[in-house]
Design a protein around this motif. Structure first.
Motif, PDB file in Angstrom:
ATOM      1  N   LYS A  46     -29.159  49.765  36.955  1.00  0.00           N
ATOM      2  CA  LYS A  46     -27.946  50.588  36.867  1.00  0.00           C
ATOM      3  C   LYS A  46     -26.715  49.799  36.434  1.00  0.00           C
ATOM      4  O   LYS A  46     -25.726  50.371  36.001  1.00  0.00           O
ATOM      5  CB  LYS A  46     -27.630  51.148  38.272  1.00  0.00           C
ATOM      6  CG  LYS A  46     -28.031  52.572  38.506  1.00  0.00           C
ATOM      7  CD  LYS A  46     -27.455  53.090  39.808  1.00  0.00           C
ATOM      8  CE  LYS A  46     -26.020  53.515  39.703  1.00  0.00           C
ATOM      9  NZ  LYS A  46     -25.741  54.928  39.734  1.00  0.00           N
ATOM     10  N   SER A  64     -27.422  57.726  42.316  1.00  0.00           N
ATOM     11  CA  SER A  64     -27.488  58.654  41.196  1.00  0.00           C
ATOM     12  C   SER A  64     -28.061  57.913  39.985  1.00  0.00           C
ATOM     13  O   SER A  64     -27.754  56.739  39.759  1.00  0.00           O
ATOM     14  CB  SER A  64     -26.106  59.222  40.897  1.00  0.00           C
ATOM     15  OG  SER A  64     -25.157  58.182  40.777  1.00  0.00           O
ATOM     16  N   ASN A  96     -27.707  57.267  36.899  1.00  0.00           N
ATOM     17  CA  ASN A  96     -26.877  57.062  35.712  1.00  0.00           C
ATOM     18  C   ASN A  96     -26.537  55.587  35.644  1.00  0.00           C
ATOM     19  O   ASN A  96     -26.546  54.899  36.671  1.00  0.00           O
ATOM     20  CB  ASN A  96     -25.570  57.870  35.832  1.00  0.00           C
ATOM     21  CG  ASN A  96     -24.867  57.605  37.152  1.00  0.00           C
ATOM     22  OD1 ASN A  96     -25.223  58.173  38.183  1.00  0.00           O
ATOM     23  ND2 ASN A  96     -23.893  56.716  37.141  1.00  0.00           N
ATOM     24  N   SER A 111     -22.807  61.242  36.328  1.00  0.00           N
ATOM     25  CA  SER A 111     -24.066  61.424  37.058  1.00  0.00           C
ATOM     26  C   SER A 111     -24.948  62.458  36.338  1.00  0.00           C
ATOM     27  O   SER A 111     -24.438  63.336  35.654  1.00  0.00           O
ATOM     28  CB  SER A 111     -23.787  61.891  38.486  1.00  0.00           C
ATOM     29  OG  SER A 111     -22.974  60.955  39.149  1.00  0.00           O
ATOM     30  N   GLU A 165     -22.604  65.024  43.962  1.00  0.00           N
ATOM     31  CA  GLU A 165     -23.367  64.288  44.966  1.00  0.00           C
ATOM     32  C   GLU A 165     -23.069  64.773  46.380  1.00  0.00           C
ATOM     33  O   GLU A 165     -22.019  65.348  46.653  1.00  0.00           O
ATOM     34  CB  GLU A 165     -23.047  62.792  44.881  1.00  0.00           C
ATOM     35  CG  GLU A 165     -23.409  62.129  43.566  1.00  0.00           C
ATOM     36  CD  GLU A 165     -22.325  62.276  42.522  1.00  0.00           C
ATOM     37  OE1 GLU A 165     -21.419  63.104  42.705  1.00  0.00           O
ATOM     38  OE2 GLU A 165     -22.407  61.554  41.517  1.00  0.00           O
ATOM     39  N   HIS A 212     -15.639  56.058  37.885  1.00  0.00           N
ATOM     40  CA  HIS A 212     -16.986  56.587  38.026  1.00  0.00           C
ATOM     41  C   HIS A 212     -17.071  57.898  37.268  1.00  0.00           C
ATOM     42  O   HIS A 212     -16.055  58.463  36.902  1.00  0.00           O
ATOM     43  CB  HIS A 212     -17.215  56.833  39.526  1.00  0.00           C
ATOM     44  CG  HIS A 212     -18.653  56.781  39.935  1.00  0.00           C
ATOM     45  ND1 HIS A 212     -19.686  57.026  39.075  1.00  0.00           N
ATOM     46  CD2 HIS A 212     -19.232  56.531  41.127  1.00  0.00           C
ATOM     47  CE1 HIS A 212     -20.827  56.915  39.728  1.00  0.00           C
ATOM     48  NE2 HIS A 212     -20.596  56.612  40.976  1.00  0.00           N
TER      49      HIS A 212
HETATM   50 MG    MG Z   1     -23.346  57.499  41.858  1.00  0.00          MG
END
Ligand code: MG
Ligand code: TXA
Length: 337
Positions: free
Chosen positions: A53, A140, A142, A148, A177, A230
């Motif tokens: 990630k 997540s 991504n 995400s 989320e 993010h």
């Molecule tokens: Mg995340």
């Protein structure tokens, strides 16, 4: 490595289990967003998740278990109100943060003395978690900082060639989320807002606080994820308040040379469409807005040079979570830097 997208069947579940037991990672659907899963007891698998990630190594992971899993295998302190929350909301989009017992890999909690545990409601996630019958840590699915994923295709876009298998469980209905809620103190404290709101929690257990960290003092932050930029599309973004339509229209005029997209609630669509810009409608209701947000951000980065987002009018309940993601998506840098 070839990345395969496969439907969830007894055969693919068994293939996924083998990958997990060998220390690999598998992407799985949940009702919120897709997760990148690995064995919570396996140091190498947990480190692999961070590596794949590009995740900062101070941002802890959530352990996912199936609804029949005995959580006393990984946590011991369990206040009575936490039990009430589990009965009311699990399986579902609520993650509870307990004091840790050191049973899972130390890389999961990144040095914090707590462990986040989640029981997802998605039938495919439940089937996968039952098949492996071990806690699966899953951020997540991504690349760090990117939007995400709410479909197997989104996961593929970020991890093609980097992971062996994506279990395809269709589009995620929740869309943002899980709510992350600390249950280590006298009353529950929300660390990350989501579909299970503060009001819903307070109704079940009488009280619920919300952690509003001072982001200039990083060491005091309980949930490190809140520090980072993010959920961001790979195009320029500008964000306007709900009552700043005039300013947004001016920004459209000022940037006439760019391919512009506008993200807004349904009621503003007619005005904006008449300006011949691409309009991404979040819809009308809060659940619609939650479920569409990430897909629209990913569509926008493919079609636009500049995304102009206008906050929806409704800002309470589930919208607290939606706005939290939208604002971070439109932030140009990490809060910490
Ligand atoms: Mg995340
Ligand atoms: O809905 C979800 O929660 C999704 C799906 C895949 O289950 N997972 C997810 O994971 O959003 P991730 O890693 O993207 O976000 C986890 C959040 C981060 O903000 C992290 O800082 C926080 O949970 N977190 C994890 N463990 C924690 C802990 N022990 N204490 C406080 N916060 C924690």
């Amino acid at each position: 490595m070839q990345t395969k997208i496969k439907p969830i069947t007894p055969e693919t579940l068994s293939e996924a289990k083998n990958i997990i037991l060998e220390g690999g990672v598998v992407a799985m659907p949940t009702e919120t967003v897709y997760g990148l899963g690995g064995n919570a007891f396996d140091d190498g698998a947990v480190q692999r998740i961070f590596e794949v990630k590009g995740r900062p190594n101070d941002n802890p992971l959530i352990a996912h278990v199936h609804s029949g899993y005995d959580i006393s295998r990984i946590i011991d302190y369990d206040p009575p109100y936490a039990k009430k929350l589990r009965e009311a909301f699990l399986p579902g989009p609520l993650t509870l943060v307990y004091p840790s017992t050191g049973k899972v890999s130390p890389y999961v909690s990144c040095g914090l003395n707590t462990l986040a545990v989640r029981v997802p409601a998605h039938a495919g996630a439940q089937a996968f978690l039952k098949e492996v019958d071990i806690p699966i840590v899953a951020p997540s699915a991504n690349l760090s900082k990117h939007v995400s994923p709410t479909s197997a295709k989104h996961v593929f876009e970020d991890f093609d060639g980097k992971i062996p298998l994506i279990l395809d469980g269709g589009e995620c209905v929740g869309g943002i989320e899980s709510t992350v809620c600390d249950v280590t103190g006298e009353v529950p404290v929300i660390l990350r807002p989501g579909l299970i709101t503060r009001e819903m929690i307070a109704e079940v257990v009488g009280d619920c606080k919300e952690d509003k960290p001072d982001l200039t003092k990083a060491e005091k932050v309980k949930s490190p994820g809140v520090l980072y930029k993010h959920y961001s599309p790979r195009c320029k973004t500008m964000l306007f308040l709900a009552d700043e339509l005039e300013k947004a229209l001016q920004a459209i005029a000022d940037n006439a040379g760019l391919k512009i997209g506008v993200l807004c609630e349904e009621e503003k669509v007619t005005v904006l469409e008449s300006l011949a810009v691409r309009v991404f409608s979040l819809g009308d209701t809060e659940t619609e807005m939650a479920s569409r947000l990430y897909k629209l951000l990913r569509d926008a980065e493919k079609e636009c040079d500049l995304l102009i987002a206008i906050e929806p009018k409704k800002q309470d309940g589930v919208m607290i979570g939606v706005l939290n993601r939208l604002r971070k998506a439109c932030t140009s840098k990490d809060v910490r830097h």
